[in-house]
Design a protein around this motif. Structure first.
Motif, mmCIF file in Angstrom:
data_model
loop_
_atom_site.group_PDB
_atom_site.id
_atom_site.type_symbol
_atom_site.label_atom_id
_atom_site.label_comp_id
_atom_site.label_asym_id
_atom_site.label_seq_id
_atom_site.Cartn_x
_atom_site.Cartn_y
_atom_site.Cartn_z
ATOM 1 N N UNK A 108 1.070 -1.459 -0.197
ATOM 2 C CA UNK A 108 0.169 -0.106 -0.291
ATOM 3 C C UNK A 108 0.784 1.341 0.307
ATOM 4 N N UNK A 109 1.490 1.562 0.854
ATOM 5 C CA UNK A 109 2.482 2.252 1.243
ATOM 6 C C UNK A 109 3.173 2.777 -0.122
ATOM 7 N N UNK A 164 -0.009 15.931 4.564
ATOM 8 C CA UNK A 164 -0.079 15.528 6.015
ATOM 9 C C UNK A 164 -1.778 14.830 5.424
ATOM 10 N N UNK A 165 -2.830 15.495 5.207
ATOM 11 C CA UNK A 165 -4.069 15.104 5.696
ATOM 12 C C UNK A 165 -4.314 14.450 4.904
ATOM 13 N N UNK A 166 -3.800 14.610 3.537
ATOM 14 C CA UNK A 166 -4.024 13.524 2.281
ATOM 15 C C UNK A 166 -2.837 12.524 2.507
ATOM 16 N N UNK A 167 -2.495 12.530 3.365
ATOM 17 C CA UNK A 167 -1.754 11.368 3.068
ATOM 18 C C UNK A 167 -2.574 10.271 4.698
ATOM 19 N N UNK A 179 1.445 19.160 -2.093
ATOM 20 C CA UNK A 179 0.472 18.503 -1.321
ATOM 21 C C UNK A 179 0.765 17.260 -1.915
ATOM 22 N N UNK A 180 0.701 16.497 -3.190
ATOM 23 C CA UNK A 180 1.604 15.531 -3.576
ATOM 24 C C UNK A 180 2.443 15.228 -2.806
ATOM 25 N N UNK A 181 3.690 16.176 -3.265
ATOM 26 C CA UNK A 181 4.591 15.689 -2.576
ATOM 27 C C UNK A 181 4.826 15.094 -1.396
ATOM 28 N N UNK A 194 6.427 11.953 -0.275
ATOM 29 C CA UNK A 194 7.087 11.547 0.789
ATOM 30 C C UNK A 194 7.104 10.672 2.318
ATOM 31 N N UNK A 195 5.854 11.250 2.759
ATOM 32 C CA UNK A 195 5.802 10.733 3.594
ATOM 33 C C UNK A 195 5.592 8.813 3.772
ATOM 34 N N UNK A 196 4.242 8.579 2.219
ATOM 35 C CA UNK A 196 3.972 7.439 2.160
ATOM 36 C C UNK A 196 5.951 6.369 2.063
#
Length: 294
Positions: free
Chosen positions: A25-26, A74-77, A180-182, A186-188
């Motif tokens: 998933x990530x 962050x919320x999107x992640x 926001x995509x970036x 990055x978090x993923x």
């Protein structure tokens, strides 16, 4: 624009399910969001050359862009992570249906932010929520682990809609979308490095799903959302975007062999009705009927 985004996202559930046959998933989320971000760079360059990115030369633009990208990303992640992991344990149709619960959550959360919400919006929300019930809840419905993850994700999707609504008036929409995509990518990737094992063979096998999920679901649809929400009430946007549940059901039927009962079709009709009600102020409907009577 919002309806087109909803259609793209609805069919995107199919791509997300198929992509996880080869990727975890990530890793899948990280790749699709970085593809989406990269797909916007030529557009940003073009708009910058034409001088059509408002506020880019302002001294406060960079701090606003970083803040907006960080908050929305962050919320999107969080929302995308709950959705993607949940897809391991539930169907694409169920994931689409349950995610659509943000149509109820957006106006409720909006009250905390002192948003003005008309009675037609509440009626539209109620009708669409009833439609969502008929679309997703069977006679013996029970909340599975995967469905529970989708429910948590729905709360964060509602928060994301409100966050985008807040920042689109402060940051150029296409810049906010790319940023926001970036952040989400990055978090993923960071989580994937810790928890998952990704191979080039898996990436190659999932290329078609990644292309749709990255270029179309992320690069096109999220950008449509950001651009459209600059001119739409967040509660109205939530109802229209919730129609992705209908398209998710259609995609499940066409590509994954899932079925849609007469009860579910009735739910689809109610959701469409709810969308229309939310867009027409009740005073306009009353006035029209009075004029006809006269």
């Amino acid at each position: 624009m919002l309806l087109l985004a909803a259609a793209i996202w609805g069919f995107g559930f199919v791509a997300q399910r198929l992509g996880m046959e080869s990727l975890e998933p990530f890793a899948f989320n990280g790749l699709r969001f970085v593809i989406g971000a990269l797909s916007l760079l030529p557009l940003i360059w073009f708009l910058q050359r034409r001088g059509r990115l408002k506020g880019v030369k302002d001294s406060g633009f960079l701090p606003r862009a970083l803040l907006g990208s960080s908050v929305c990303g962050g919320i999107l992640f969080i929302a995308a992570s709950f959705q993607q992991v949940g897809l391991l344990y539930t169907t694409a149709a169920n994931a689409g249906f349950i995610t659509g619960l943000y149509i109820v959550l957006v106006p409720v959360l909006g009250l905390l932010l002192k948003h003005s919400t008309g009675s037609n919006t509440w009626i539209g929300c109620a009708v669409a929520a009833v439609g969502l019930y008929f679309l997703s809840v069977g006679e013996n419905f029970s909340v599975t682990y995967g469905d529970g993850l989708q429910l948590i994700g729905a709360l964060f999707w509602a928060m994301h809609i409100l966050a985008v609504d807040h920042f689109t008036s402060r940051v150029a929409p296409v810049v906010l979308a790319c940023g926001q995509f970036l952040v989400c990518a990055l978090a993923s990737f960071l989580v994937s490095l810790v928890l998952e094992t990704t191979t080039m063979a898996g990436v190659q096998e999932a290329w078609a799903a990644l292309a749709y999920a990255g270029l179309v679901s992320v690069g096109v649809a999220y950008t449509l959302q950001v651009l459209a929400q600059k001119h739409a009430h967040p509660a109205h946007a939530a109802i229209i975007l919730s129609l992705e549940t209908v398209f998710a059901a259609i995609g499940g039927i066409l590509f994954l062999g899932e079925s849609l009962s007469g009860r579910a079709l009735f739910g689809c009709a109610l959701m469409l009705l709810g969308m229309l009600i939310s867009q027409l102020p009740l005073r306009y409907l009353v006035k029209s009927r009075q004029e006809k009577a006269a």
